[in-house]
Every structure is written in structure tokens, then in C-alpha cells.
Design a protein around this motif. Structure first.
Motif, mmCIF file in Angstrom:
data_model
loop_
_atom_site.group_PDB
_atom_site.id
_atom_site.type_symbol
_atom_site.label_atom_id
_atom_site.label_comp_id
_atom_site.label_asym_id
_atom_site.label_seq_id
_atom_site.Cartn_x
_atom_site.Cartn_y
_atom_site.Cartn_z
ATOM 1 N N LYS A 145 -15.101 -67.331 114.886
ATOM 2 C CA LYS A 145 -15.841 -68.315 115.674
ATOM 3 C C LYS A 145 -14.878 -69.225 116.438
ATOM 4 C CE LYS A 145 -19.906 -66.970 114.284
ATOM 5 N NZ LYS A 145 -20.830 -66.299 115.231
ATOM 6 N N TYR A 146 -13.809 -69.632 115.773
ATOM 7 C CA TYR A 146 -12.825 -70.522 116.387
ATOM 8 C C TYR A 146 -12.161 -69.835 117.583
ATOM 9 C CZ TYR A 146 -9.201 -74.133 116.545
ATOM 10 O OH TYR A 146 -8.377 -75.160 116.939
ATOM 11 N N LEU A 147 -11.748 -68.577 117.394
ATOM 12 C CA LEU A 147 -11.058 -67.868 118.476
ATOM 13 C C LEU A 147 -11.986 -67.559 119.639
ATOM 14 C CD1 LEU A 147 -8.071 -66.891 118.784
ATOM 15 C CD2 LEU A 147 -8.701 -67.781 116.551
ATOM 16 N N ALA A 148 -13.263 -67.317 119.372
ATOM 17 C CA ALA A 148 -14.213 -67.088 120.463
ATOM 18 C C ALA A 148 -14.284 -68.317 121.364
ATOM 19 C CB ALA A 148 -15.596 -66.757 119.901
ATOM 20 N N THR A 149 -14.321 -69.507 120.745
ATOM 21 C CA THR A 149 -14.339 -70.738 121.529
ATOM 22 C C THR A 149 -12.998 -70.976 122.211
ATOM 23 O OG1 THR A 149 -15.963 -71.701 120.014
ATOM 24 C CG2 THR A 149 -14.757 -73.227 121.422
ATOM 25 N N ALA A 150 -11.906 -70.604 121.537
ATOM 26 C CA ALA A 150 -10.573 -70.758 122.136
ATOM 27 C C ALA A 150 -10.458 -69.945 123.419
ATOM 28 C CB ALA A 150 -9.502 -70.326 121.133
ATOM 29 N N ARG A 151 -10.989 -68.728 123.389
ATOM 30 C CA ARG A 151 -10.945 -67.892 124.596
ATOM 31 C C ARG A 151 -11.736 -68.542 125.726
ATOM 32 N NH1 ARG A 151 -11.773 -63.697 120.575
ATOM 33 N NH2 ARG A 151 -9.880 -62.437 120.348
ATOM 34 N N GLN A 152 -12.899 -69.097 125.398
ATOM 35 C CA GLN A 152 -13.710 -69.759 126.417
ATOM 36 C C GLN A 152 -12.967 -70.954 127.004
ATOM 37 O OE1 GLN A 152 -17.442 -70.748 124.581
ATOM 38 N NE2 GLN A 152 -17.994 -68.609 124.172
ATOM 39 N N LEU A 153 -12.289 -71.720 126.151
ATOM 40 C CA LEU A 153 -11.543 -72.886 126.616
ATOM 41 C C LEU A 153 -10.414 -72.470 127.556
ATOM 42 C CD1 LEU A 153 -10.949 -75.907 126.491
ATOM 43 C CD2 LEU A 153 -9.589 -75.496 124.428
ATOM 44 N N ILE A 154 -9.684 -71.407 127.192
ATOM 45 C CA ILE A 154 -8.596 -70.937 128.037
ATOM 46 C C ILE A 154 -9.139 -70.418 129.367
ATOM 47 C CG2 ILE A 154 -6.804 -69.164 128.244
ATOM 48 C CD1 ILE A 154 -6.431 -69.427 125.189
ATOM 49 N N ALA A 155 -10.268 -69.719 129.318
ATOM 50 C CA ALA A 155 -10.871 -69.215 130.550
ATOM 51 C C ALA A 155 -11.328 -70.360 131.451
ATOM 52 C CB ALA A 155 -12.048 -68.295 130.218
ATOM 53 N N LEU A 156 -11.916 -71.392 130.865
ATOM 54 C CA LEU A 156 -12.354 -72.548 131.649
ATOM 55 C C LEU A 156 -11.166 -73.260 132.282
ATOM 56 C CD1 LEU A 156 -15.133 -74.048 129.336
ATOM 57 C CD2 LEU A 156 -15.453 -73.053 131.609
ATOM 58 N N GLU A 157 -10.066 -73.380 131.521
ATOM 59 C CA GLU A 157 -8.878 -74.031 132.064
ATOM 60 C C GLU A 157 -8.327 -73.227 133.237
ATOM 61 O OE1 GLU A 157 -4.779 -75.043 132.785
ATOM 62 O OE2 GLU A 157 -5.509 -73.113 132.017
ATOM 63 N N GLY A 158 -8.333 -71.880 133.104
ATOM 64 C CA GLY A 158 -7.862 -71.047 134.205
ATOM 65 C C GLY A 158 -8.745 -71.177 135.425
ATOM 66 N N SER A 159 -10.065 -71.245 135.213
ATOM 67 C CA SER A 159 -10.996 -71.400 136.329
ATOM 68 C C SER A 159 -10.785 -72.739 137.023
ATOM 69 C CB SER A 159 -12.434 -71.281 135.808
ATOM 70 O OG SER A 159 -13.364 -71.428 136.872
ATOM 71 N N LEU A 160 -10.582 -73.809 136.226
ATOM 72 C CA LEU A 160 -10.329 -75.127 136.800
ATOM 73 C C LEU A 160 -9.040 -75.132 137.605
ATOM 74 C CD1 LEU A 160 -10.908 -78.153 137.110
ATOM 75 C CD2 LEU A 160 -9.738 -78.498 134.915
ATOM 76 N N ASP A 161 -7.999 -74.494 137.077
ATOM 77 C CA ASP A 161 -6.719 -74.448 137.780
ATOM 78 C C ASP A 161 -6.869 -73.759 139.134
ATOM 79 O OD1 ASP A 161 -3.687 -74.687 137.784
ATOM 80 O OD2 ASP A 161 -3.918 -72.523 137.973
ATOM 81 N N ARG A 162 -7.620 -72.636 139.156
ATOM 82 C CA ARG A 162 -7.827 -71.929 140.426
ATOM 83 C C ARG A 162 -8.616 -72.794 141.413
ATOM 84 N NH1 ARG A 162 -8.633 -67.616 136.774
ATOM 85 N NH2 ARG A 162 -10.906 -67.830 136.917
ATOM 86 N N GLU A 163 -9.615 -73.510 140.892
ATOM 87 C CA GLU A 163 -10.431 -74.350 141.776
ATOM 88 C C GLU A 163 -9.597 -75.483 142.367
ATOM 89 O OE1 GLU A 163 -14.836 -76.445 141.813
ATOM 90 O OE2 GLU A 163 -14.060 -75.520 139.982
ATOM 91 N N LEU A 164 -8.731 -76.092 141.554
ATOM 92 C CA LEU A 164 -7.882 -77.167 142.056
ATOM 93 C C LEU A 164 -6.875 -76.652 143.079
ATOM 94 C CD1 LEU A 164 -7.238 -79.141 138.742
ATOM 95 C CD2 LEU A 164 -8.777 -79.762 140.626
ATOM 96 N N ARG A 165 -6.338 -75.459 142.827
ATOM 97 C CA ARG A 165 -5.437 -74.854 143.814
ATOM 98 C C ARG A 165 -6.155 -74.650 145.144
ATOM 99 N NH1 ARG A 165 -0.712 -72.200 142.290
ATOM 100 N NH2 ARG A 165 -0.190 -72.330 140.069
#
Length: 310
Positions: free
Chosen positions: A63-83
């Protein structure tokens, strides 16, 4: 949970040990061990247990790692949007694709894309079709090419590129090649007496082949099996045999006949599958990813009569 914890624990799980995760991240082993202990204190449960092949996840860890993957994916999406907002032309595009499809599809799409986006770093993640949707959901690729009879996962966006026609590749000296015109649409019953080069169980084409044989009450001779569709195609041509083969894997230079072999379309709309380009829902797509999607759709519209319009 914070982003650092998510990245550290995901690395431990993927690498199987603290030492290998530390090497991958370029940090010390004690730093990762401390992160694990801190995360386990926060949730009050163990995340990892030691198994015969390294560290494995507990149920709480899953359960923890499933949420960790979502957090990393969201951070990557935010980084692309800011770029994108900053007007940067650089970025990274991670493409999930099978080895065989990469061989024939990417040389047709990438040259024009890279000419327009020279600052974009490309990463190919080559995996079997059955694993690619999980790589998308885990945030390990941005786009993936999938072949399926239906849209399976509700958390993915599916761009339908074309309907994949099943072909029968035949050596020139087979009975069906001598009796039918190249490119004809045939009934699979016409090949019941031919020797087949077959893919191994677990491949999508093999599952479809088994269904076709069952539906038509056929038990043809299997000359040999292989894990590669391209090997099956080439062996059928030179060994006086036949092989079922997806049209979307045909080399662009292939014609409906050649001195060595011919191909036919297998009749039956229920044997058609859709070829998709997918990405996770609610994900920001920078302009370079949108351009890659557009270039891919343009290629399929130009080449395939069953390409799906916008």
C-alpha cells in the motif's frame, strides 16, 4: 510520506537491497536505512521483510509503495508543467514499447520528432505488452504502446491508433501460396494442412492463434515455437511453413509478395485488435509529448487504412 522517502523506498524495492539502492541513488546505505526506519515509525508497521531473493514487501508495504509511485508520478507531472510554463524546450520522454514494435515503429516516427525537439532526452523502456500498462501506472514511463481487444484500465487514457489486422505469412512453396493471390483475405481453414511456426504461450498472438484454432476446430502441425514474432515470420518464409503475424509489425518495406514469401489477411472481424498509445489520466502533457502523439497518429493515418481519425 515525502518525495525523498518515496524515491528511497521505491529504489530499495526495485533493486532488492539497500546497498544496490544506495548505489543507484548515489547516497550512503545508512541514509536509506534511516529513511526506511523513519517511514516504518510513521505508519507503525513494517514495510519490508527479508525474503530468499532480497527485500520483499509486506501488505502494508504494498500500500505504501503504491502511494509512493503516485507521488513520484505527480511530482514528475508538476515538473513538466512548470517547465512548460517557463517556456523550456528541454525535457525527458520515457516510452514503453515491445522490442519488436520498437524495431519497426520508432524509426518511422522519431527522426522528425527529434528534429523538432533536439533538447528532449529519450528513454526507451522495452518490455512485453502485458507489462506496459503496469509501467504506466507505476509512473515509470510517460507513454506506452499497447495492443488489446479492449480498453482495460480505467486510470489510463487510450488513444486508438489503428485496428490491427491479423496476417498469415506463407512460404512461397506452401499450398496456400500457390493457390491464392498475394494479399487476399482468406479463411484460416484454408491453411489447416500447413505447418505453423508459432509463438510461445504468453504472447498475445499465440493466445489469438489458440482461439482461432479452437473456433475452427483445427489442430495443425506446429513445426516450431519462438518468442519472437519477427523470427516466426522469417522462418515461415524460408521453411515452407506459415505463421500468424500482426500487420502493425510488418516492416514498412514489405510488399504483399516477394520471391521468398507472401502474406494474406485472415478473415473475421472478431480477430481484430486495437493498437493504442496510452498515458495515465489526469497527467499534464508538455508540448513535446503532445507532438510525439501527433507524429505517431500522422504515421498511422498515412500507412493504415484502419487508422482511427481524430
Amino acid at each position: 510520506m515525502n518525495l525523498r522517502q518515496a524515491e528511497h523506498l521505491l529504489a530499495v524495492y526495485e533493486e532488492g537491497s539497500v546497498s544496490q539502492a544506495a548505489n543507484r541513488l548515489g547516497i550512503s546505505q545508512p541514509a536509506i536505512s534511516q529513511t526506511i526506519q523513519m517511514a516504518e515509525r510513521e505508519i507503525g508497521m513494517s514495510i519490508f521483510r527479508r525474503g530468499p531473493h532480497g527485500r520483499a514487501l509486506t501488505y502494508a508495504g504494498e500500500k505504501y509503495l503504491a502511494t509512493a509511485r503516485q507521488l513520484i508520478a505527480l511530482e514528475g507531472s508538476l515538473d513538466r508543467e512548470l517547465r512548460e510554463l517557463r517556456g523550456e524546450s528541454q525535457g525527458k520522454l520515457r516510452i514503453g514499447i515491445s522490442v519488436t514494435r520498437a524495431m519497426f515503429l520508432l524509426p518511422q516516427v522519431l527522426p522528425n520528432f527529434l528534429e523538432r525537439h533536439q533538447g528532449v532526452e529519450l528513454e526507451l523502456v522495452e518490455a512485453g505488452t502485458s507489462d506496459l500498462d503496469f509501467l504506466l501506472l507505476d509512473g515509470r514511463v510517460d507513454l506506452a504502446f499497447l495492443l488489446s481487444v479492449e480498453k482495460i484500465h480505467p486510470d489510463l487514457e487510450y488513444i486508438t491508433l489503428c485496428r490491427d489486422q491479423l496476417l498469415l505469412i506463407a512460404g512461397a512453396d506452401t499450398a496456400i501460396a500457390r493457390s491464392r493471390a498475394p494479399g487476399d483475405t482468406i479463411n484460416i481453414q484454408e491453411a489447416r494442412d500447413e505447418a505453423f511456426i508459432s509463438l510461445l504461450p504468453g504472447h498475445g498472438v499465440r493466445s489469438l492463434q489458440d482461439r482461432i484454432f479452437y473456433d475452427n476446430r483445427m489442430s495443425p502441425r506446429i513445426l516450431m515455437e519462438t518468442s519472437s514474432p519477427e523470427v516466426a515470420r522469417r522462418l515461415a518464409i524460408v521453411c515452407g511453413a506459415v505463421a500468424l503475424f500482426p500487420e502493425t509489425l510488418m516492416p514498412p518495406e514489405a510488399s504483399d509478395s516477394s520471391p521468398a514469401g507472401v502474406w494474406f489477411r485472415v478473415g473475421g472481424n472478431h480477430y481484430l485488435r486495437d493498437f493504442f498509445l496510452c498515458y495515465p489520466k489526469n497527467t499534464f502533457l508538455p508540448q513535446y509529448i503532445q507532438d510525439f502523439i501527433a507524429a505517431t497518429r500522422d504515421y498511422f493515418r498515412e500507412r493504415y487504412t484502419r487508422a482511427i481519425p481524430d
